[in-house]
Structure formats: C-alpha cells, structure tokens
Write an enzyme that holds these catalytic residues in place. Structure first.
Site, PDB file in Angstrom:
ATOM      1  CG  HIS A  53      48.521  52.985 -57.200  1.00 19.51           C
ATOM      2  ND1 HIS A  53      49.073  53.338 -56.237  1.00 19.51           N
ATOM      3  CD2 HIS A  53      48.204  54.077 -58.194  1.00 19.51           C
ATOM      4  CE1 HIS A  53      49.107  54.529 -56.163  1.00 19.51           C
ATOM      5  NE2 HIS A  53      48.609  55.199 -57.206  1.00 19.51           N
ATOM      6  CG  ASP A  97      50.227  51.321 -54.001  1.00 24.55           C
ATOM      7  OD1 ASP A  97      50.875  50.685 -54.918  1.00 24.55           O
ATOM      8  OD2 ASP A  97      49.602  52.020 -53.945  1.00 24.55           O
ATOM      9  N   GLY A 104      48.477  61.835 -60.349  1.00 26.33           N
ATOM     10  CA  GLY A 104      49.898  62.162 -60.968  1.00 26.33           C
ATOM     11  C   GLY A 104      51.014  62.391 -59.975  1.00 26.33           C
ATOM     12  CG  ASN A 105      51.445  65.052 -56.695  1.00 25.32           C
ATOM     13  OD1 ASN A 105      50.452  65.887 -56.809  1.00 25.32           O
ATOM     14  ND2 ASN A 105      52.612  65.366 -56.627  1.00 25.32           N
ATOM     15  CB  SER A 106      50.445  57.766 -57.358  1.00 21.74           C
ATOM     16  OG  SER A 106      49.383  58.000 -56.707  1.00 21.74           O
ATOM     17  CG  LEU A 120      55.019  39.492 -34.744  1.00 17.83           C
ATOM     18  CD1 LEU A 120      54.085  40.535 -34.058  1.00 17.83           C
ATOM     19  CD2 LEU A 120      56.039  39.054 -33.784  1.00 17.83           C
ATOM     20  N   GLY A 121      52.943  35.960 -36.881  1.00 18.03           N
ATOM     21  CA  GLY A 121      52.153  34.739 -36.683  1.00 18.03           C
ATOM     22  C   GLY A 121      50.970  34.819 -35.683  1.00 18.03           C
ATOM     23  CB  VAL A 122      49.628  37.274 -33.629  1.00 16.79           C
ATOM     24  CG1 VAL A 122      50.398  36.566 -32.808  1.00 16.79           C
ATOM     25  CG2 VAL A 122      50.202  38.457 -33.924  1.00 16.79           C
ATOM     26  CB  ILE A 166      46.917  42.279 -34.359  1.00 17.02           C
ATOM     27  CG1 ILE A 166      47.180  42.690 -35.734  1.00 17.02           C
ATOM     28  CG2 ILE A 166      48.169  41.582 -33.803  1.00 17.02           C
ATOM     29  CD1 ILE A 166      48.375  43.465 -36.185  1.00 17.02           C
TER      30      ILE A 166
END
Length: 492
Positions: A126, A156, A235-237, A292-294, A296
């Site tokens: 971002h 992200d 600004g810390n991102s 995995l194909g599930v 959850i």
C-alpha cells in the site's frame, strides 16, 4: 557543692553509656537486618523478562544495527484528473476526448527495509501502490530512484530495488515463529517524514487478523499479524520490526486507531510471510501461493446448523474447521472432507484461521504438507500436494495470465500517454496464444477500459478479469492513434 554533685552524676552516666555500647558491640553478635523492597512496575508501563541483574534489556545495539538499513520511501502518482466527456466524442475521437483538466500529482511516503547489500528493499504494497515514481532516501541522506520488482496485495508486501555504487547496510532475517508474547521488539521507520525513528514495545499477541487486507477486496488475503504496543504512526508502514538482536521479525503495516495516529497497538506482517513473498518476487516476479483447497472457519463461528448439515458433532474447540473442500483440489485428492477439523500442519499446531494461513503461505504450489485432522473423534494424517490459484502445481510466471488470456502486460509511460492523448492505460507487450489473440488483439494495443471500468495499472486489469465469468469488452488505442474495441470470449 550541689553543682559539683550534679556534674559527677552526669559524668558517671555518660561513661556508663559509652562502656555499655562498647561491651555490646564487641561481645554481643548483632542480628542482620532484613529489608523488604516492594517490586515496582517499570515506569514505561509494560513488563518483559529481565536479565540476571534485574535490569531492563539494552536495546541500543539492536537500534544501531537496524537504523542505517531502514529507508524513507517517497512516491509520486498522477492522481485523478477532471474530465467532462461525451460518449459521442469518445466513439469518434477516441478515449479521453473532451475537456480535461491536468491531474494534480499525489505524493505518498512510508518506510522500507534494505534486505541485501545490492539494494533490494522490502516495503508495504500500500506504500507504493499505483505509484509512477518511487524515491528512496537512505539514513545518510543519499537519494535514489527505485524500480518496482513486484508486489503482492494479498500479503501487503512489495519489493523494490535501488542501484548504489557501494555495499549497503541491511537487516538480517530473524524468526517470527520464535517470538514470544511479552518479548521486547523495536519498530524502526520514518513516521511523519521524521527519518530514523526508533520506538520500543513488547509483542502483545501473534496471529492476529484485523481484516484490512480482506477489506481491500483481496479474497485470498493472508493476515497473521504480530501485534505490538510499540508506537507506530503514518509513515512507519513498510518499516522494520526487529528483535533484541537487531534481526528482522516483521514489517510494520497497520495501527489500531480511531484518529489515524497511534493509540495503543500496531500490527506487523511476520517475517515468515514477508521472506517467502520476497523470495518469490526475486525469483519469479510473482508470488507462488500454495493452496490447500478448502474453505475454513474459526471453531467459535461453527454453528449447530452447519454441524448438523455436515453430520458432525462439535465437541472440540481446538483447530480450524473445514467448511467445504474444493473439487479436484489438493485436500480432496488427499482424502480430506468438509467437517474435518485441522489440528496441525507439518507438526505445528494451528488453532485459528490466521495461524493456518501463515503455515500454508510459507509453501509453494507442488510442495507437500502433512495435515493432521480430527474426524469422528479420531486423528488422521494426510499428505496434501498444494495447488496454485489455477488448480495446478506449476509455477505462475510474472505478468502471465492463465491459459485463457495468455498475455503479458505492462504500464504505459507518461510520455506515451501524453502523445496519444489518453489519461491512462496498460500495454499488451506479448499477446500470447489465449483469448486476446483469438479476439484479434495485437501487440502494442493499449487497454484503457474493460467493461467501462478504467484501467490504470496491471493490477486494475487483473482485478476486473477476476470478476468476469464469460466475456469482456475492451476499449483501447494503438500507437498509431487508431481506437479499437474488442469483445473477448473467456470461454473459448
């Protein structure tokens, strides 16, 4: 005479007292004094383990090792322009015809962490999303133009690169898996454009989900944040979360706040996820997500109605519930079923959706993981071969869409946009052998809209295509100025 008697009496009393003290101190053994000191809470407002002397940990070495390898990232994008268009003009004179006010540039800022001495830098997606220009300022005030290597909106995380003449300081990888709640950590970044800012706190929780990635329409988003009370602000991102040894354990990403500034808690992407994403972007230019194909569900969210529908009894609140199994996916192929409860992955216990997502996200398609499930009160082990988003076990290459589209796309330079008189668009670099070629699209075609949705970046195009089932209508222009429309059948 009376005065003399008083004097003698006083003198005798003094001598007797001195003699008594002397005798007591030399003959009688005194008892040691025991002083009880009430333990006080440190003034900083939180605990962690102390060293043998009882002192708080010395964080200066960790700060010194980190601060020179955390950079200030500045971005510049074209922003939105104001357009008074007319469909009639657009049809005859091309996209963007009509009155247009030049867009005002949009500036952004964040942080980044140097990972290698040759200039690879990790930051948040971002921070650089939709940026036309990326500039990096080092702690020694040198400034470099950066190029985008790749980005992953689902975690992200983004990777950028600068070219320097000398070896750059970098932060070595640590282990977020070994972090303990209550352990001291440092957040290093550039809040409010203040360079080289260091704050300290403790790990407040692990495997947190706050739904910020899901809220950006990332259905496959992975959220397993490290929660800390180290002060993090705008600004810390993209900055570093490091342990007491100065090793990278997370990428600071978000804060919990009603004001936009720090009010108590911050969240970082664990380095287990960031390291995997960075490795994929370096090697392939695209993140290789193993699935995995599930579907959850948290155990606490499993309703009696769902349990009855699947014919299972919920008497165990540990693990992660499987709501459904994808047809022809890795889990189904291995023998897993809806209603199973996942207890561990490769021997590591999972008790929440974020924990499970983090464990699986560390693997690529084609890799095998051991999954222990609970079914009917009995534990069962399954070896699952992970699949990619297309349902295969192969590697997905950068900017290559599935066999349906088969095209390679890239952003269009500002100069080309101005020359053609359009506001935005992406270029077809390689048309491939998929539906675009079958529809007549040629290389060099600049796509400006898909189904009336403006396309400014490749990510925009991917997002639109992901929501299209049967077909789409392209609006665009060729380098010679010819406006062309294409209908693309995705079922060919």
């Amino acid at each position: 005479m009376k005065a003399r008697n008083v004097f003698y009496t006083f003198a005798i009393a003094v001598i007797s007292a001195v003699t008594g003290v002397y005798v007591y101190s030399h003959i009688t053994k005194s008892e040691p004094k025991v002083i009880t000191i009430k333990e006080e809470v440190p003034a900083v407002g939180h605990f962690t383990s102390t060293n043998a002397s009882g002192a708080l940990p010395d964080l200066t070495l960790a700060a010194e090792r980190t601060v020179h390898a955390v950079v200030h990232v500045k971005t510049r994008s074209r922003g939105n322009d104001y357009y008074s268009g007319n469909p009639f003009y657009e049809f005859f004179f091309g996209p963007g015809s009509g009155y247009r006010q030049e867009p005002q540039p949009v500036l952004g800022a964040g942080s980044g962490v140097i990972l290698t001495k040759d200039g690879y830098i990790v930051t948040n997606n971002h921070v650089i999303d939709k940026a036309d220009e990326i500039e990096v300022t080092l702690n020694d005030k040198r400034t470099f133009a950066a190029t985008l290597v790749g980005a992953d909106p689902t975690s992200d995380i983004a990777l950028i690169k600068i070219e320097a003449d000398d070896d750059l300081p970098f932060v070595p990888y640590g282990s977020s898996s070994d972090l303990k709640v209550g352990e001291w950590v440092l957040a290093v970044g550039n809040p409010f454009n203040l360079t080289s800012t260091v704050t300290a706190g403790i790990v407040s929780a692990k495997a947190r989900s706050i739904n910020i990635i899901a809220n950006r329409n990332q259905t496959l988003g992975v959220e397993s944040f490290i929660q800390t009370d180290a002060a993090v602000n705008p600004g810390n991102s993209g900055g570093a979360l490091v342990n007491q040894r100065g090793e990278l354990v997370g990428i600071n990403t978000a804060i919990a706040s009603r004001t936009g500034s720090f009010t108590g808690y911050s969240f970082a992407v664990p380095v287990t996820i960031a390291k995997k994403v960075v490795g994929d972007l370096m090697e392939f230019g695209e993140v290789q997500r193993g699935l995995l194909g599930v579907s959850i569900i948290e155990m606490s969210n499993v309703t009696d109605e769902l349990a009855d529908e699947l014919g299972v009894t919920i008497d165990n609140m540990e693990g992660v519930f499987i709501g459904s199994v994808a047809p022809n996916g890795g889990a189904e192929e291995a023998g897993m079923r809806a209603g199973d409860i996942i207890l561990s992955v490769n021997g590591e216990t999972v008790n929440s959706v974020p924990e499970l997502q983090e464990k699986v996200s560390m693997h690529r398609p084609g890799e095998k993981v051991n999954v222990m499930v609970l079914r009917g009160g009995k534990q069962k082990d399954y070896e699952v071969t992970l699949r990619n988003i297309r349902g295969t076990t192969g590697i997905i290459k950068a900017n290559k869409f599935d066999e349906t589209l088969g095209a390679s796309l890239e952003e269009v330079s500002t100069s080309d946009l101005r020359r053609l008189g359009v506001r935005y668009g992406i270029k077809v670099v390689d048309v491939g052998n998929g539906s675009l070629r079958k529809s007549g699209v040629k290389e060099g075609y600049i796509i400006t809209k898909v189904n009336d949705t403006p396309i400014k970046t490749v990510a925009d195009f991917k997002a639109v295509v992901a929501g299209v089932k049967d077909g789409m209508f392209l609006t665009g222009i060729y380098p010679n100025g010819r406006v062309v429309y294409y209908a693309v059948n995705l079922n060919d």
